[in-house]
Design a protein around this motif. Structure first.
Motif, PDB file in Angstrom:
ATOM      1  N   TYR A 249       0.856  -1.176   0.000  1.00 21.27           N
ATOM      2  CA  TYR A 249       0.000   0.000   0.000  1.00 21.27           C
ATOM      3  C   TYR A 249       0.900   1.236   0.000  1.00 21.27           C
ATOM      4  N   HIS A 250       0.407   2.316  -0.598  1.00 24.90           N
ATOM      5  CA  HIS A 250       1.179   3.556  -0.664  1.00 24.90           C
ATOM      6  C   HIS A 250       0.319   4.742  -0.243  1.00 24.90           C
ATOM      7  N   HIS A 265       3.517   0.260   2.878  1.00 28.00           N
ATOM      8  CA  HIS A 265       3.176  -0.742   3.904  1.00 28.00           C
ATOM      9  C   HIS A 265       2.909  -2.061   3.185  1.00 28.00           C
ATOM     10  N   PRO A 266       3.521  -3.160   3.622  1.00 25.89           N
ATOM     11  CA  PRO A 266       3.301  -4.437   2.930  1.00 25.89           C
ATOM     12  C   PRO A 266       1.848  -4.891   3.039  1.00 25.89           C
ATOM     13  N   LYS A 267       1.342  -5.470   1.940  1.00 27.20           N
ATOM     14  CA  LYS A 267      -0.025  -5.994   1.966  1.00 27.20           C
ATOM     15  C   LYS A 267      -0.096  -7.324   2.699  1.00 27.20           C
ATOM     16  N   TRP A 275       4.152   1.669   8.824  1.00 29.21           N
ATOM     17  CA  TRP A 275       4.472   2.334   7.570  1.00 29.21           C
ATOM     18  C   TRP A 275       5.952   2.704   7.540  1.00 29.21           C
ATOM     19  N   THR A 276       6.557   2.598   6.359  1.00 33.53           N
ATOM     20  CA  THR A 276       7.955   2.989   6.152  1.00 33.53           C
ATOM     21  C   THR A 276       7.991   4.218   5.253  1.00 33.53           C
ATOM     22  N   ALA A 277       8.760   5.231   5.665  1.00 30.97           N
ATOM     23  CA  ALA A 277       8.904   6.436   4.846  1.00 30.97           C
ATOM     24  C   ALA A 277       9.947   6.177   3.772  1.00 30.97           C
TER      25      ALA A 277
END
Length: 691
Positions: A249-250, A265-267, A275-277
């Motif tokens: 996801y973005h 974020h991995p589905k 979440w990773t920036a």
């Protein structure tokens, strides 16, 4: 590029295909089922906020533990339990409180609505019968962009106030009409408009307009680009830093700290990865926002340090945080410890022992004195308010250092003082108060202190010490209605009508529901404040009785401000609550038009200088659209616009007996009472500009 969303024919309200029928509503409770997109990735409904019993109308990622919010109506407040949202044939989405009063609706709905669709891209679309989309959340963003979303010229994102406070923050992402995508900050507390541009995409070309940017595109593959009119693109993201959208996801969010970040974020996951920036703009916000005209990235008197793209705010050495949102109170104890330590190093063992004991005893006294000064509840006999010493308030305001504003009765300063759940306060130094006896002053103050209404600024305490007369109020962090109406960002029609209703209800309470009737005598946009949810709160009420007759605003005995003063002030007649009704009428016309009551003739703005005269001319000639040019929402609400204008004209009648009471004005504004065609407001005299 324009995305057309084709909707399936609407049958029953289904949570499997994303469609929502007209008439279907959702209640604001924990148990209500949101409207899901076909895949279930996104949900539309109410999320309960942390630490309170309020709910936010929003769209969120539904399959991750965080339930991350990606859209909410940015000009509304969280709502109480039992509020509802539904699809309405005439208005699209309509948000109502538990009593059924409308709080918000989708703008620019001109066609008959057939239903809604929660898309798998995260876009909620309202359509008409031929399945054409007539409103969508993607074109009305809050603080977040999603893949496939586009921001056009003059489109913007607005940060929230904090991670959990969804009211409007001070950071903006703007796609300017010159072709640049910029980040800028607006200092709400200083009411200055935009202070600093701290990021610029440099996609404007004044020499060749066809080379300038005109859209911000969040591509389906996950990259953010500025599209130029000649078809070229300037990529903001580095594609190698972005994982595929098929597996992740973005989102791209203008966070509350002012940094615009792209996250993934991995589905498929185990646990709660978060979440990773991937990337962020600007590279170093601590350096980019210098704060020479605003308060910088961290606020006044603070040190900003960057850590993984995030500003970490610290106090200078020797200071500590007085409040998480305001670091500005010196910590004296540290300096005292250093001094005592220095003395101890040069003394004998016996003397050291004696000094240590004395120092400990002294610190106990100092600490207890601070607790007494800042936390004591000193209710004077017969009063419902806290009574403070002048020294306490001087200490709370850091020597009356930060000025919030000036008014008819004195200067207001910002302060910090723990008072139950309230920490930040506003302290008004009254400089024109009659030197009555202490008992008479406190009696008048107590009348103000006994008022309790959601549309009044709450009085917390006072100081009555020698020549010093001060009042302590709760702090309103969104400034005045004046700065809101006449600033760079024009409030939408729904916001303006809600503000007008709040002022009317507050005045009706002062006139008819208080144990002692209170006439304000100086209703104007500068005396109406906005709380964190942009609710109107009347200030300075009840102070007219404390104002010396021979030290009022003008050389006559008139009390009030040019442009808002009722005609009876000029005559030898009894002044009643109807003077407030007149002032409210002028203010109502200002709220409708977003124009000041009297244009300053010195600056060459001579056309239609008197707002009341211009409004009457437009009303009489059937040209109400001239009052709200380019205000699509107001133009679409012609009945409401006409009703508000007529109420305003009734309120400014020269004959005070023709003016309605504020209770009746409230009922007319709400549509409960019919508003009859008003007569000319000034049949006998022209408006006087001499005061």
């Amino acid at each position: 590029m324009f995305f057309i969303i084709f909707l399936l024919p609407l049958g029953t309200s289904s949570q499997n295909d994303g469609t929502v029928n007209v008439g279907i509503s959702l209640p604001a409770t924990e148990r209500s089922n949101p409207w899901l997109s076909p895949s279930g990735d996104f949900a539309f409904g109410f999320q309960k906020l942390q630490d309170n019993d309020q709910f936010l109308l929003s769209i969120w990622y539904n399959k991750i533990p965080a339930k991350t919010i990606v859209w909410y109506p940015k000009d509304t407040s969280p709502v109480s339990r039992g509020s509802t949202v539904e699809i309405d044939t005439q208005n699209g989405l309509v948000l109502r409180d538990p009593q059924g009063s409308r709080l918000w609706r989708t703008e620019n709905i001109v066609d008959s609505v057939s239903g809604g669709f929660m898309n798998d891209t995260g876009n909620f679309v309202i359509s008409r019968r031929d399945s054409t989309g007539i409103w969508e959340s993607f074109k009305n963003p809050s603080d977040t962009m999603l893949p496939t979303q586009i921001i056009e010229i003059n489109g913007k994102l607005v940060s929230r106030k904090s991670e959990t406070n969804f009211s409007r923050g001070r950071f903006y992402l703007d796609m300017l009409n010159n072709g640049n995508l910029v980040l800028n900050t607006r200092s709400v507390s200083r009411n200055l408009g935009f202070d600093d541009e701290y990021y610029n995409s440099q996609t404007s070309d004044l020499a060749n307009v066809s080379n300038s940017g005109y859209q911000v595109i969040f591509s389906e593959r996950g990259s953010i680009q500025v599209l130029r009119t000649n078809g070229e693109r300037k990529a903001l993201t580095t594609e190698r830093s972005i994982p595929t959208t098929s597996d992740h996801y973005h989102r791209a969010t203008l966070d509350f700290d002012g940094v615009f970040r792209q996250y993934y974020h991995p589905k498929s996951f185990s646990g709660n990865p978060g979440w990773t920036a991937a990337e962020y703009w600007p590279e170093n916000i601590c350096v980019s926002i210098k704060g020479d005209r605003g308060s910088g990235a961290c606020g006044y008197n603070s040190i900003c340090r960057l850590q993984n793209g995030t500003p970490i705010c610290r106090c200078p050495q020797g200071y500590s945080l007085a409040d998480p949102e305001s670091p500005d109170k010196p910590k004296k104890d540290r300096e005292t410890l250093i001094l005592v330590g220095s003395v101890l190093l040069g003394s004998s063992v016996f003397i050291n022992f004696m000094l240590v004991g004395a120092a400990c005893f002294g610190f106990i006294l100092i600490y207890n004195n601070k607790i007494t000064n800042f936390r004591r509840v000193h209710n004077a006999a017969g009063l419902n308010l806290q009574c403070f010493t002048y020294k306490e308030l001087a200490q709370a305001t850091n020597g009356f250092k930060e000025e919030l504003g000036r008014g008819s009765f004195g200067i207001v300063y910002k302060g910090v003082m723990p008072m139950g759940s309230i920490t930040t306060i506003a302290v008004k130094k009254l400089d024109r108060v009659a030197q009555d006896t202490e008992k008479e002053f406190r009696t008048e103050v107590n009348v103000i202190g006994q008022t309790h209404h959601k549309n009044l600024v709450r009085l917390l305490g006072f100081c009555d010490e020698g020549p010093h007369r001060l009042l302590v109020y709760e702090y309103m962090n969104n400034g005045t209605v004046a700065s809101f109406l006449f600033g760079d960002l024009k409030p939408n029609w729904n916001q303006r009508t809600q503000i007008a209703m709040g002022i009317a209800k507050g005045l009706a309470y002062l006139h008819e529901e208080c144990s002692t009737q209170i006439i304000h005598c100086d209703i104007k946009p500068q005396n109406i404040l906005l709380d964190e949810y942009y609710n109107a709160r009347i200030s300075d009420f009840g102070l007219a009785k404390l104002l010396m007759v021979n030290q009022s605003r003008t050389l006559t005995n008139i009390r009030g401000t040019k442009g808002y003063v009722a005609p009876e002030w000029f005559r030898n007649t009894k002044v009643t609550v109807k003077v407030d009704v007149y002032s409210f009428g002028i203010l109502l016309l200002e709220i409708i038009t977003c124009r000041r009551s009297v244009v300053d003739l010195e600056f060459g703005e001579g056309e239609n200088p008197i707002l009341a005269d211009w409004v009457w001319d437009c009303f009489q000639e059937g040209r109400l659209d001239n009052l709200v040019v380019d205000d699509t929402e107001a133009l679409n609400d012609k009945k409401g616009l006409e009703r508000f204008v007529m109420v305003g004209i009734w309120c400014i009648q020269e004959d005070s007996s023709l003016r309605p009471t504020m209770r009746k004005a409230c009922q007319m504004l709400e549509g409960i009472l019919e508003v009859k065609f008003p007569p000319c407001p000034s049949p006998f005299t022209s408006t006087d500009l001499s005061i």
